[in-house]
Design a protein around this motif. Sequence first.
Motif, PDB file in Angstrom:
ATOM      1  N   ALA A 129       0.837  -1.203   0.000  1.00 29.26           N
ATOM      2  CA  ALA A 129       0.000   0.000   0.000  1.00 29.26           C
ATOM      3  C   ALA A 129       0.873   1.254   0.000  1.00 29.26           C
ATOM      4  N   GLY A 130       1.956   1.212   0.768  1.00 30.52           N
ATOM      5  CA  GLY A 130       2.888   2.338   0.769  1.00 30.52           C
ATOM      6  C   GLY A 130       3.495   2.562  -0.601  1.00 30.52           C
ATOM      7  N   MET A 131       3.877   1.469  -1.280  1.00 28.99           N
ATOM      8  CA  MET A 131       4.441   1.591  -2.623  1.00 28.99           C
ATOM      9  C   MET A 131       3.412   2.183  -3.596  1.00 28.99           C
ATOM     10  N   ALA A 132       2.144   1.782  -3.443  1.00 26.51           N
ATOM     11  CA  ALA A 132       1.089   2.303  -4.311  1.00 26.51           C
ATOM     12  C   ALA A 132       0.934   3.813  -4.123  1.00 26.51           C
ATOM     13  N   LEU A 133       0.980   4.269  -2.870  1.00 24.60           N
ATOM     14  CA  LEU A 133       0.883   5.701  -2.605  1.00 24.60           C
ATOM     15  C   LEU A 133       2.045   6.464  -3.232  1.00 24.60           C
ATOM     16  N   LEU A 134       3.228   5.883  -3.186  1.00 21.65           N
ATOM     17  CA  LEU A 134       4.369   6.534  -3.813  1.00 21.65           C
ATOM     18  C   LEU A 134       4.183   6.624  -5.325  1.00 21.65           C
ATOM     19  N   GLY A 135       3.591   5.584  -5.895  1.00 22.93           N
ATOM     20  CA  GLY A 135       3.308   5.615  -7.322  1.00 22.93           C
ATOM     21  C   GLY A 135       2.322   6.711  -7.678  1.00 22.93           C
ATOM     22  N   ILE A 136       1.281   6.846  -6.857  1.00 21.03           N
ATOM     23  CA  ILE A 136       0.285   7.910  -7.087  1.00 21.03           C
ATOM     24  C   ILE A 136       0.939   9.279  -6.958  1.00 21.03           C
ATOM     25  N   ASP A 137       1.792   9.432  -5.931  1.00 23.80           N
ATOM     26  CA  ASP A 137       2.480  10.701  -5.731  1.00 23.80           C
ATOM     27  C   ASP A 137       3.364  11.044  -6.930  1.00 23.80           C
ATOM     28  N   GLY A 138       3.994  10.022  -7.498  1.00 21.26           N
ATOM     29  CA  GLY A 138       4.850  10.264  -8.646  1.00 21.26           C
ATOM     30  C   GLY A 138       4.067  10.676  -9.886  1.00 21.26           C
ATOM     31  N   LEU A 139       2.806  10.234  -9.990  1.00 25.70           N
ATOM     32  CA  LEU A 139       1.998  10.553 -11.166  1.00 25.70           C
ATOM     33  C   LEU A 139       1.291  11.900 -11.063  1.00 25.70           C
ATOM     34  N   ILE A 140       0.792  12.211  -9.857  1.00 24.94           N
ATOM     35  CA  ILE A 140      -0.020  13.425  -9.713  1.00 24.94           C
ATOM     36  C   ILE A 140       0.700  14.547  -8.974  1.00 24.94           C
ATOM     37  N   GLY A 141       1.915  14.285  -8.488  1.00 25.43           N
ATOM     38  CA  GLY A 141       2.647  15.285  -7.726  1.00 25.43           C
ATOM     39  C   GLY A 141       3.114  16.440  -8.600  1.00 25.43           C
ATOM     40  N   ALA A 142       3.719  17.425  -7.948  1.00 25.03           N
ATOM     41  CA  ALA A 142       4.194  18.614  -8.666  1.00 25.03           C
ATOM     42  C   ALA A 142       5.293  18.251  -9.661  1.00 25.03           C
ATOM     43  N   GLU A 143       6.059  17.193  -9.363  1.00 21.20           N
ATOM     44  CA  GLU A 143       7.136  16.755 -10.242  1.00 21.20           C
ATOM     45  C   GLU A 143       6.933  15.278 -10.591  1.00 21.20           C
ATOM     46  N   PRO A 144       6.173  14.997 -11.655  1.00 17.73           N
ATOM     47  CA  PRO A 144       5.940  13.609 -12.052  1.00 17.73           C
ATOM     48  C   PRO A 144       7.262  12.880 -12.315  1.00 17.73           C
ATOM     49  N   LEU A 145       7.293  11.589 -12.025  1.00 22.94           N
ATOM     50  CA  LEU A 145       8.512  10.821 -12.180  1.00 22.94           C
ATOM     51  C   LEU A 145       8.827  10.570 -13.654  1.00 22.94           C
ATOM     52  N   ASP A 146      10.096  10.683 -13.987  1.00 24.13           N
ATOM     53  CA  ASP A 146      10.558  10.435 -15.353  1.00 24.13           C
ATOM     54  C   ASP A 146      10.324   8.961 -15.712  1.00 24.13           C
ATOM     55  N   PRO A 147       9.625   8.656 -16.811  1.00 26.89           N
ATOM     56  CA  PRO A 147       9.299   7.262 -17.165  1.00 26.89           C
ATOM     57  C   PRO A 147      10.541   6.386 -17.340  1.00 26.89           C
ATOM     58  N   LEU A 148      11.593   6.917 -17.972  1.00 26.53           N
ATOM     59  CA  LEU A 148      12.807   6.123 -18.164  1.00 26.53           C
ATOM     60  C   LEU A 148      13.474   5.834 -16.820  1.00 26.53           C
ATOM     61  N   GLY A 149      13.438   6.811 -15.918  1.00 25.41           N
ATOM     62  CA  GLY A 149      13.973   6.590 -14.584  1.00 25.41           C
ATOM     63  C   GLY A 149      13.216   5.489 -13.849  1.00 25.41           C
ATOM     64  N   VAL A 150      11.892   5.470 -14.019  1.00 22.14           N
ATOM     65  CA  VAL A 150      11.064   4.419 -13.401  1.00 22.14           C
ATOM     66  C   VAL A 150      11.410   3.056 -13.991  1.00 22.14           C
ATOM     67  N   LEU A 151      11.613   2.999 -15.327  1.00 19.17           N
ATOM     68  CA  LEU A 151      11.993   1.744 -15.967  1.00 19.17           C
ATOM     69  C   LEU A 151      13.331   1.243 -15.415  1.00 19.17           C
ATOM     70  N   PHE A 152      14.286   2.150 -15.282  1.00 20.96           N
ATOM     71  CA  PHE A 152      15.602   1.770 -14.749  1.00 20.96           C
ATOM     72  C   PHE A 152      15.484   1.205 -13.335  1.00 20.96           C
ATOM     73  N   ILE A 153      14.664   1.846 -12.501  1.00 19.12           N
ATOM     74  CA  ILE A 153      14.572   1.398 -11.105  1.00 19.12           C
ATOM     75  C   ILE A 153      13.819   0.071 -11.010  1.00 19.12           C
ATOM     76  N   LEU A 154      12.900  -0.187 -11.944  1.00 13.69           N
ATOM     77  CA  LEU A 154      12.212  -1.479 -11.956  1.00 13.69           C
ATOM     78  C   LEU A 154      13.183  -2.606 -12.345  1.00 13.69           C
ATOM     79  N   ILE A 155      14.103  -2.317 -13.264  1.00 15.40           N
ATOM     80  CA  ILE A 155      15.133  -3.305 -13.605  1.00 15.40           C
ATOM     81  C   ILE A 155      16.007  -3.575 -12.387  1.00 15.40           C
ATOM     82  N   ALA A 156      16.379  -2.489 -11.685  1.00 14.98           N
ATOM     83  CA  ALA A 156      17.176  -2.651 -10.467  1.00 14.98           C
ATOM     84  C   ALA A 156      16.422  -3.479  -9.432  1.00 14.98           C
TER      85      ALA A 156
END
Length: 299
Positions: A129-156
Amino acid sequence: MQSAASSRPFVGVVLVIGSCLSLPFGAAVAAQLFPVLGPWGATSLRIVIAALLLLVIVRPRPRRWSRPQWVAAVLFGVSLAVMNGFFYAAIDRIPLGPAVAIEFLGPLVLAAVLTRRLTDALWVGVALAGMALLGIDGLIGAEPLDPLGVLFILIAAGFWIMYIRMSARVGALIPGADGLAIGLLVASVLLLPVGVPASITVAAAPDLLLLAAITAVLSSVIPYAFELAALRRLPQRVFGVLLSLEPAFATLAGWLMLGQDATALRMLAVALVIAASVGTTLGIRHERGPFTAPVPLPD
């Protein structure tokens, strides 16, 4: 007086907390190398320095190792190289706190697969649930997360699972820190193509070498040694959930050292993963019988 056997879980928990404290602050220091060396160059330099330090301190003697021991050490090194390289590539694009939280999906998946008790499954759900909230924050927050950065961290995150499994394997098959030293050496060789240019750059800038050395100690020598020792005392499922403390420390490190904001939603997410870690830790005391050792992998 507490027996040695009963104190082993507590020592393992303390070791994991020490690792979770050390890693994000090392990553925050490493981020200062990115403008000059790039994330992969910084990764290579950090791993090389850590490998050299451990080879001098530990002085491993792998000549008499069996084939399973060599396979475990080499695969451990592969996981170290890929996991760290993509992690640094990710935090070059997205904030440290969310990056570590997303990467934690790896240990979370492993914990869920290995969980056999309902209470453990519930704590995994809280962390998720905590991870889901972080995902929501990354999508709707003031600074959305860079998609390539998210892909890199998922590989990690995927290679973090491999790292936990192989760390437990190395800890079970190879005494002391010999396996860690050889694993870091293998990772150094794999990262050599991106490490040579970084080494040439650092040779002309001693201040960068000092930052790289600090990064190597905080992000490799201390946490990997602690985690190797912890996995000799804790089941992998417990170890995986305890690592959920790392996003909290990463958020703190990003705020203190890199000036990265921590939103209310992000802080709530961090609180949930801390709760999951605390709940899992307290649950260890209620396990009956001898403490469960890490699950060995098949040869």
